[in-house]
Design a protein around this motif. Structure first.
Motif, mmCIF file in Angstrom:
data_model
loop_
_atom_site.group_PDB
_atom_site.id
_atom_site.type_symbol
_atom_site.label_atom_id
_atom_site.label_comp_id
_atom_site.label_asym_id
_atom_site.label_seq_id
_atom_site.Cartn_x
_atom_site.Cartn_y
_atom_site.Cartn_z
ATOM 1 N N LEU A 1 -4.666 4.315 -1.456
ATOM 2 C CA LEU A 1 -5.022 5.327 -0.466
ATOM 3 C C LEU A 1 -6.441 5.128 0.060
ATOM 4 O O LEU A 1 -6.741 5.483 1.210
ATOM 5 N N SER A 2 -7.307 4.577 -0.779
ATOM 6 C CA SER A 2 -8.699 4.414 -0.376
ATOM 7 C C SER A 2 -8.938 3.141 0.427
ATOM 8 O O SER A 2 -9.997 2.985 1.044
ATOM 9 N N GLN A 3 -7.975 2.226 0.408
ATOM 10 C CA GLN A 3 -8.191 0.951 1.083
ATOM 11 C C GLN A 3 -8.079 1.099 2.595
ATOM 12 O O GLN A 3 -7.356 1.939 3.111
ATOM 13 N N VAL A 4 -8.788 0.208 3.271
ATOM 14 C CA VAL A 4 -8.879 0.266 4.727
ATOM 15 C C VAL A 4 -7.643 -0.356 5.371
ATOM 16 O O VAL A 4 -6.874 -1.051 4.730
ATOM 17 N N ARG A 5 -7.490 -0.104 6.664
ATOM 18 C CA ARG A 5 -6.368 -0.668 7.406
ATOM 19 C C ARG A 5 -6.836 -1.515 8.592
ATOM 20 O O ARG A 5 -6.073 -2.285 9.139
ATOM 21 N N HIS B 1 0.827 -1.203 0.000
ATOM 22 C CA HIS B 1 0.000 0.000 0.000
ATOM 23 C C HIS B 1 0.864 1.257 0.000
ATOM 24 O O HIS B 1 0.592 2.220 -0.732
ATOM 25 N N ARG B 2 1.906 1.239 0.835
ATOM 26 C CA ARG B 2 2.782 2.405 0.924
ATOM 27 C C ARG B 2 3.485 2.656 -0.409
ATOM 28 O O ARG B 2 3.600 3.796 -0.871
ATOM 29 N N THR B 3 3.951 1.578 -1.040
ATOM 30 C CA THR B 3 4.642 1.710 -2.328
ATOM 31 C C THR B 3 3.724 2.281 -3.400
ATOM 32 O O THR B 3 4.083 3.212 -4.128
ATOM 33 N N MET B 4 2.512 1.740 -3.483
ATOM 34 C CA MET B 4 1.573 2.187 -4.507
ATOM 35 C C MET B 4 1.056 3.601 -4.232
ATOM 36 O O MET B 4 0.882 4.401 -5.152
ATOM 37 N N ALA B 5 0.812 3.898 -2.969
ATOM 38 C CA ALA B 5 0.259 5.210 -2.613
ATOM 39 C C ALA B 5 1.178 6.347 -3.041
ATOM 40 O O ALA B 5 0.717 7.466 -3.321
ATOM 41 N N ALA B 6 2.467 6.069 -3.125
ATOM 42 C CA ALA B 6 3.420 7.103 -3.514
ATOM 43 C C ALA B 6 3.202 7.575 -4.955
ATOM 44 O O ALA B 6 3.680 8.650 -5.339
ATOM 45 N N PRO C 1 -0.556 7.115 -15.608
ATOM 46 C CA PRO C 1 -1.935 7.003 -15.116
ATOM 47 C C PRO C 1 -2.269 5.644 -14.517
ATOM 48 O O PRO C 1 -3.115 5.551 -13.631
ATOM 49 N N GLY C 2 -1.613 4.595 -15.016
ATOM 50 C CA GLY C 2 -1.874 3.278 -14.436
ATOM 51 C C GLY C 2 -1.410 3.200 -12.999
ATOM 52 O O GLY C 2 -2.141 2.733 -12.107
ATOM 53 N N LEU C 3 -0.201 3.671 -12.745
ATOM 54 C CA LEU C 3 0.314 3.698 -11.377
ATOM 55 C C LEU C 3 -0.488 4.663 -10.510
ATOM 56 O O LEU C 3 -0.704 4.410 -9.322
ATOM 57 N N ALA C 4 -0.922 5.770 -11.106
ATOM 58 C CA ALA C 4 -1.729 6.738 -10.350
ATOM 59 C C ALA C 4 -3.034 6.100 -9.892
ATOM 60 O O ALA C 4 -3.481 6.308 -8.747
ATOM 61 N N ALA C 5 -3.648 5.301 -10.762
ATOM 62 C CA ALA C 5 -4.897 4.613 -10.393
ATOM 63 C C ALA C 5 -4.648 3.614 -9.266
ATOM 64 O O ALA C 5 -5.439 3.507 -8.320
ATOM 65 N N ALA C 6 -3.529 2.879 -9.377
ATOM 66 C CA ALA C 6 -3.196 1.925 -8.319
ATOM 67 C C ALA C 6 -2.920 2.658 -7.013
ATOM 68 O O ALA C 6 -3.310 2.197 -5.931
#
Length: 233
Positions: free
Chosen positions: A197-201, A174-179, A187-192
């Motif tokens: 960022l929207s996923q729960v913890r 999550h941390r890697t993708m959120a960056a 745009p593909g990485l931005a969507a990921a």
């Protein structure tokens, strides 16, 4: 007098029930729920039952024989859906109910996918499932479709089991993708990243998220199978 004989007589004199193969398999099944299919030893089983390790070998066999017994017992706890259900409903019920059972016994799903469900308890499910597909019109492809559907679902369960060995993996991902959430050039990485960022913890909500993804996978695999009924390959 052997140690095994002495231990058996001491159990009898203490008013304890005799050790049986069923008790050994149940003890191994309980250890599987606690530690996973690869996490226990014959000695742990014998300690749990207060018998010598040789007693386990005498009644059941070596560790592989005990593992087979555990897999058989766990599979026997997966309900076989009503044969009269439409084929999609039948497989959806089997896979979702199966996930619930298998997740309680880590390692069994991987064993089923890699080695195959080659235990007696699996035979009624295999027979009914293939018959359901035959009746739906899959013909000679029925056995292949059966394997495809169950492997797709239960391999995902195996992955869920394995993820427990990497407790920080999801957070790290999550941390890697959120960056990349604001990366307009990719745009593909931005969507990921936005999804991350929207996923729960919260652990409880993460469990529900895993179930939703599992259901999504099941439905898409059923869509793929259904396409073959229309002549697709």
């Amino acid at each position: 007098m052997s140690q095994t004989t002495s231990r058996r007589r001491s159990r009898a004199s203490a008013g304890l029930p005799p050790i049986t193969a069923d008790k050994i398999i149940e003890a191994a099944t309980e250890l599987t729920a606690e530690q996973g299919l690869d996490g226990w030893s014959i000695r742990q089983i014998s300690t749990k039952l207060d018998v010598w390790p040789g007693v386990v070998a005498h009644h059941v066999g070596d560790r592989e024989a005990v593992v087979m017994g555990v897999v058989d017992r766990v599979i026997s706890r997966i309900p076989v859906p009503d044969r009269q259900l439409p084929w999609r409903e039948w497989f959806s019920a089997l896979m979702i109910e199966g996930r619930g059972v298998l997740r309680a016994y880590p390692g069994v799903a991987r064993r089923m996918v890699v080695v195959g469900p080659n235990v007696p308890a699996a035979l009624p499910t295999i027979d009914t499932g293939i018959n359901v597909l035959q009746a739906a019109g899959f013909g000679e492809q029925s056995t292949l479709i059966y394997r495809y559907l169950l492997n797709s679902a239960f391999m995902l369960v195996a992955v869920e089991d394995d993820r427990a060995n990497f407790p920080t993996a999801r957070v790290d991902m999550h941390r890697t993708m959120a960056a990349f959430a604001d990366d307009q050039a990719r745009p593909g990485l931005a969507a990921a990243g936005a999804e991350a960022l929207s996923q729960v913890r919260d652990p409880a909500e993460l469990a529900q998220e895993e179930l939703r993804f599992f259901r999504f996978t099941v439905e898409r695999s059923l869509d793929g199978a259904e396409a073959m009924l229309g002549g697709g390959r």
